[in-house]
Design an enzyme around this catalytic site. Structure first.
Site, PDB file in Angstrom:
ATOM      1  N   CYS A 416       0.794  -1.111  -0.135  1.00 23.87           N
ATOM      2  CA  CYS A 416       0.167  -0.066  -0.006  1.00 23.87           C
ATOM      3  C   CYS A 416       0.811   1.282   0.084  1.00 23.87           C
ATOM      4  O   CYS A 416       0.417   2.370  -0.292  1.00 23.87           O
ATOM      5  CB  CYS A 416      -0.927   0.119   1.000  1.00 23.87           C
ATOM      6  SG  CYS A 416      -2.611  -0.271   0.649  1.00 23.87           S
ATOM      7  N   ASP A 466      -8.202  -3.908  -5.928  1.00 24.81           N
ATOM      8  CA  ASP A 466      -6.987  -3.392  -5.356  1.00 24.81           C
ATOM      9  C   ASP A 466      -5.899  -4.220  -6.253  1.00 24.81           C
ATOM     10  O   ASP A 466      -6.036  -5.280  -6.555  1.00 24.81           O
ATOM     11  CB  ASP A 466      -6.890  -3.853  -3.886  1.00 24.81           C
ATOM     12  CG  ASP A 466      -7.438  -2.986  -2.985  1.00 24.81           C
ATOM     13  OD1 ASP A 466      -6.773  -1.895  -2.993  1.00 24.81           O
ATOM     14  OD2 ASP A 466      -8.414  -3.299  -2.125  1.00 24.81           O
ATOM     15  N   ASP A 489     -11.800  -4.557   2.111  1.00 23.84           N
ATOM     16  CA  ASP A 489     -12.789  -3.623   1.856  1.00 23.84           C
ATOM     17  C   ASP A 489     -13.936  -4.104   1.948  1.00 23.84           C
ATOM     18  O   ASP A 489     -15.106  -3.482   2.253  1.00 23.84           O
ATOM     19  CB  ASP A 489     -12.261  -2.962   0.224  1.00 23.84           C
ATOM     20  CG  ASP A 489     -11.065  -2.181   0.080  1.00 23.84           C
ATOM     21  OD1 ASP A 489     -11.253  -1.329   1.366  1.00 23.84           O
ATOM     22  OD2 ASP A 489     -10.762  -1.818  -0.887  1.00 23.84           O
ATOM     23  N   GLY A 539      -9.379 -14.039 -14.420  1.00 22.02           N
ATOM     24  CA  GLY A 539      -8.426 -12.925 -13.985  1.00 22.02           C
ATOM     25  C   GLY A 539      -7.592 -12.770 -15.469  1.00 22.02           C
ATOM     26  O   GLY A 539      -8.090 -13.256 -16.501  1.00 22.02           O
ATOM     27  N   HIS A 540      -6.563 -12.143 -15.183  1.00 23.21           N
ATOM     28  CA  HIS A 540      -5.813 -11.740 -16.409  1.00 23.21           C
ATOM     29  C   HIS A 540      -4.245 -11.674 -15.930  1.00 23.21           C
ATOM     30  O   HIS A 540      -4.011 -11.290 -14.860  1.00 23.21           O
ATOM     31  CB  HIS A 540      -5.954 -10.410 -16.908  1.00 23.21           C
ATOM     32  CG  HIS A 540      -5.169  -9.775 -17.836  1.00 23.21           C
ATOM     33  ND1 HIS A 540      -5.233 -10.200 -19.127  1.00 23.21           N
ATOM     34  CD2 HIS A 540      -4.272  -9.174 -17.922  1.00 23.21           C
ATOM     35  CE1 HIS A 540      -4.199  -9.745 -19.994  1.00 23.21           C
ATOM     36  NE2 HIS A 540      -3.646  -8.782 -19.031  1.00 23.21           N
TER      37      HIS A 540
END
Ligand SMILES: Cc1cc2nc3c(=O)[nH]c(=O)nc-3n(C[C@H](O)[C@H](O)[C@H](O)COP(=O)(O)OP(=O)(O)OC[C@H]3O[C@@H](n4cnc5c(N)ncnc54)[C@H](O)[C@@H]3O)c2cc1C
Length: 757
Positions: A416, A466, A489, A539-540
């Site tokens: 973060c 995120d 979150d 996903g990727h």
């Protein structure tokens, strides 16, 4: 190499932070080999230096003086540091099998894992005796013994084993325990000590004068010596000797005889000697295995038998480092030539020692000081490492050029700490006007921890995303942290995680390396998602400069269970569920100055799910909740006070911090995001006074996977904290209170404690 700097071509995996491996790390740090990545896997991350262990037990050294800290060392060497226990090898696939994490791929493997006690099948010894080996973990066993002695539960201490290790240990124990008992007002003469030395008698193999000195020393100190005796059995409170020699009553029995190898080696397929130690040739290469090396207590050195002592493991280090390098570069290996007669210095508990070499024996306080000098010089090599390149000075404010300079950019924090600052983001979003949609309950106009959208049914959908680059070199742990962070979150909104899409970046590398890193990262992440009941549905993945991972997560929440940043009510107690300080500890680790135990504590805190915490907060009436992440405690509290139209007061002595965070902050270490977070100092009343308060910079420290901050009705706050602590959040505390909105432009008041202004 530093992970991510150049293409990884070869992986060298070092198992065990033993005396030889610490030198391999240092030497690779001094002279890295491009394309070669080191990984250290060790059960304990602070590795005791055997030479100073008796002095540590005797009370002459502190923990950090007598332990090599693998975190700065690994950082210096550009090595990945995995705290785990190895339980096997797959030689065919070149995989190291670990207790917790997925298998680790190697091109070159080296084992320096020490030995374990050999109770030789003596009945009862495993149950009733305290093993001295492995030396990692011995300190904890010693502290438990010491506590029992000082509490009056144990009076008689027996050491089994008359070699140098046993004698030195007993004398250190006697010195320390009698002294500590006397200091607490007890009678040191009430303690009894005894030593059993086997057929070879006391200190077999040492010169006669040396042995005589120790016999005299034991006699003078009232220590009973049972020489030429064998322990036949051990039972609770006694050791039974062979033949007619009877029974020695003892409350504490320490076992220091012959070493045994790790049991799992037998299953590996490595060539072992009859006792199970790894057979190595003169170059420390495992028999029949060009890609496997070993050193220290764990080897059977083929040219000749070696004593299992730290001295030989230390001396093997430089040869091992050279030979690993030679194996990687296709150069010839060189033989390890252990000295025929090593200098032996055995301390006698106080600051006094006896030395023997080539048949000569000397003793005195000066011998102890000589040993102390040798040991400290050895430790300085690991504790005073050359400074890491390009440390970023902790700026008080951001100079626009500074953050864009290559040096500063190179040290930008991951996790973060890699977030764009709140002010920057707010300015950018001001210019964006999303299409209006009737289903949007919470969107960009009043942002919260996650967006909330109607589903057409009784439940609302919660969406969050995120993504950040890795702040540690361990893909598995990073995967766990990234998933925990992303789920935060959803939990903060009071929602149940539902499904996740991943976006992953793997650094450029050979196919096998990319696959191994990705597999480890996603395995870590998926374990966390599974535990949260969140299905990974797609996903990727792409290649990039650095390892990075993120998730778009969807959750579900009943309309009336939604928790929002805007839910704070004057009179609420502010409850924080985790300690703060992950940003500064990670920044310290980047600079190679964070201790391994601090890093480990930060990583452990980041892996704690906020799911149960959210449920507990909700059950105690919380409506205003957020997760503390990149903008720091103050940044996220300001978001809450603004959204709720309230003020808040923080009690600084109630806020728990990650071990080491205060020390690092005090040394001026900071995350690269801190300067942007510090702009929120304007939200604090009387900022000049506030800056002098302890903890001040840490209040702005960006958190990765930080705790939940919630407003709980004051009369339920203590019960809420008790429930949180019982559920595995030991640092949970009431850290302040919500106040009605005042006329002051700054909503937050800091108090050093509840009693102070
Ligand atoms: C009380 C005591 C005093 C001693 N005093 C002296 C002395 O004064 N001088 C001397 O020369 N020798 C001394 N010795 C002996 C000395 O400690 C050992 O010979 C020495 O530590 C061996 O070094 P090593 O490198 O082989 O392994 P160690 O120093 O034992 O290191 C092994 C490492 O491997 C790790 N490890 C082990 N198993 C695993 C696994 N499965 N997975 C991952 N990691 C693993 C451990 O955590 C540790 O980091 C003493 C021993 C004891 C018990």
């Amino acid at each position: 190499m530093r992970a991510g700097e150049t293409l990884v071509v070869k992986d060298v995996v070092l198992v065990g932070a033993g005396h030889a491996h610490v030198q391999v790390l240092r030497r690779f740090g001094m002279r890295p080999l491009p394309g070669v990545r080191l990984t250290l896997i060790s059960r304990e991350l602070h590795t005791p230096y055997s030479g100073m262990l008796p002095g540590l037990i005797a009370g002459h050294y502190g923990f950090d003086e007598a332990h090599i800290d693998t975190a700065p060392l690994a950082r210096f060497a550009g090595a990945r540091l995995y705290g785990d226990e190895v339980i096997g090898l797959d030689l065919a696939q070149r995989l190291v099998l670990c207790r917790q994490r997925p298998p680790v791929l190697y091109d070159i493997l080296s084992l320096d894992i020490g030995s374990r006690p050999n109770t030789g099948g003596v009945p009862g010894a495993t149950e009733h005796a305290i093993p001295v080996k492995p030396i990692d973990g011995f300190l904890a066993r010693f502290e438990a013994l010491r506590a029992r002695v000082l509490a009056g539960q144990s009076r008689r201490v027996l050491v089994v084993g008359g070699g140098a290790g046993g004698v030195e240990l007993l004398l250190a124990l006697e010195h320390r325990l009698r002294r500590d008992l006397a200091e607490r007002g007890g009678d040191p003469r009430a303690l009894g000590f005894a030593l059993v030395a086997g057929e070879g008698g006391l200190l077999p193999g040492f010169p006669r004068a040396f042995r005589r000195r120790f016999v005299a020393e034991l006699t003078e100190r009232g220590i009973a010596l049972h020489a030429g005796a064998r322990v036949r059995a051990v039972e609770a409170g006694a050791a039974i000797l062979d033949g007619e020699r009877g029974r020695i009553a003892a409350d504490e029995i320490l076992w220091t005889t012959e070493a045994a190898p790790a049991g799992w080696l037998a299953e590996t397929g490595l060539a072992l000697d009859a006792r199970g130690f790894v057979r190595v040739d003169a170059t420390l290469r495992a028999f029949g295995r060009d890609e496997v090396f070993a050193a220290g207590d764990t080897i059977a050195f083929d040219p000749r038998p070696l004593p299992r002592s730290g001295v030989y493991a230390v001396r093997a280090g430089p040869v091992l480092a050279d030979n690993i390098r030679a194996a990687l570069t296709g150069r010839p290996l060189r033989p390890y030539r252990p000295q025929a007669d090593a200098l032996s210095i055995v301390s006698t508990g106080g600051r006094h020692a006896v030395a023997a070499r080539n048949g000569l024996t000397v003793a005195g306080g000066w011998v102890w000081r000589w040993k102390d000098w040798i040991d400290r010089r050895f430790m300085r090599r690991f504790n005073d490492l050359p400074a890491m390149a390009a440390p970023t000075p902790p700026p008080a404010r951001v100079e626009p050029d500074a953050v864009h300079s290559p040096a500063a950019a190179a040290m930008r924090c991951g996790g973060c700490g890699a977030k764009v600052g709140a002010a920057t983001l707010a300015r950018v979003l001001d210019g964006i006007e999303p299409a209006p949609h009737p289903d949007v309950v919470i969107g960009l106009d009043a942002p919260d921890d996650a967006a909330v959208v109607e589903t057409g049914g009784p439940l609302l959908a919660v969406h969050t995303v995120d993504y950040f680059r890795a702040m540690i070199d361990d893909p598995w742990r990073f995967g766990m942290i990234a998933a925990t962070h992303a789920l935060g979150d959803v939990h903060a909104m009071g929602a149940a995680p539902h499904t996740a899409l991943a976006i992953a970046t793997a650094p450029f590398g050979t196919e096998a390396k990319v696959e191994a890193d990705l597999a480890a990262m996603l395995a870590g992440a998926n374990a966390v998602l599974r535990a949260a009941g969140c299905a990974l549905i797609g996903g990727h993945t792409g290649e990039g400069a650095e390892l990075a991972l993120g998730f778009a997560i969807t959750g579900r929440v009943a309309r009336d269970a939604l928790m929002r940043k805007s839910g704070l009510v004057p009179g609420d107690a502010l409850v924080l569920t985790k300690p703060i300080g992950t940003g500064v500890v990670l920044a310290g680790h980047m600079r190679g100055i964070a201790r391994a135990r601090w890093l480990e504590a930060a990583l452990a805190a980041m892996c704690v799910s906020s799911g149960p915490a959210a449920a507990i907060l909700a059950a105690h009436g919380a409506r205003g909740v957020t997760d503390v992440t990149g903008f720091g405690l103050i940044g996220h509290l300001v978001e809450m006070t603004r959204a709720s139209g309230v003020d808040a007061e923080l009690l600084l002595d109630r806020i728990a911090t990650i071990p080491g965070a205060r020390e690092l902050a005090g040394r001026g270490i900071a995350s690269s995001l801190l300067p942007q977070n510090l702009r929120l100092r304007a939200a604090i009343r009387d900022p000049t006074r506030a800056e002098t308060l302890p903890l001040y910079p840490l209040l702005f420290d960006p958190q990765t996977a930080g705790g939940l901050l919630g407003g709980v009705p004051a009369d339920r706050a203590e019960a809420c904290v008790a429930a949180l602590r019982a559920a595995g959040y030991p640092a949970a505390a009431v850290i302040g209170a919500v106040r009605p909105r005042s006329d002051d432009v700054a909503p937050i008041t800091l108090r050093a404690s509840a009693d102070a202004g």
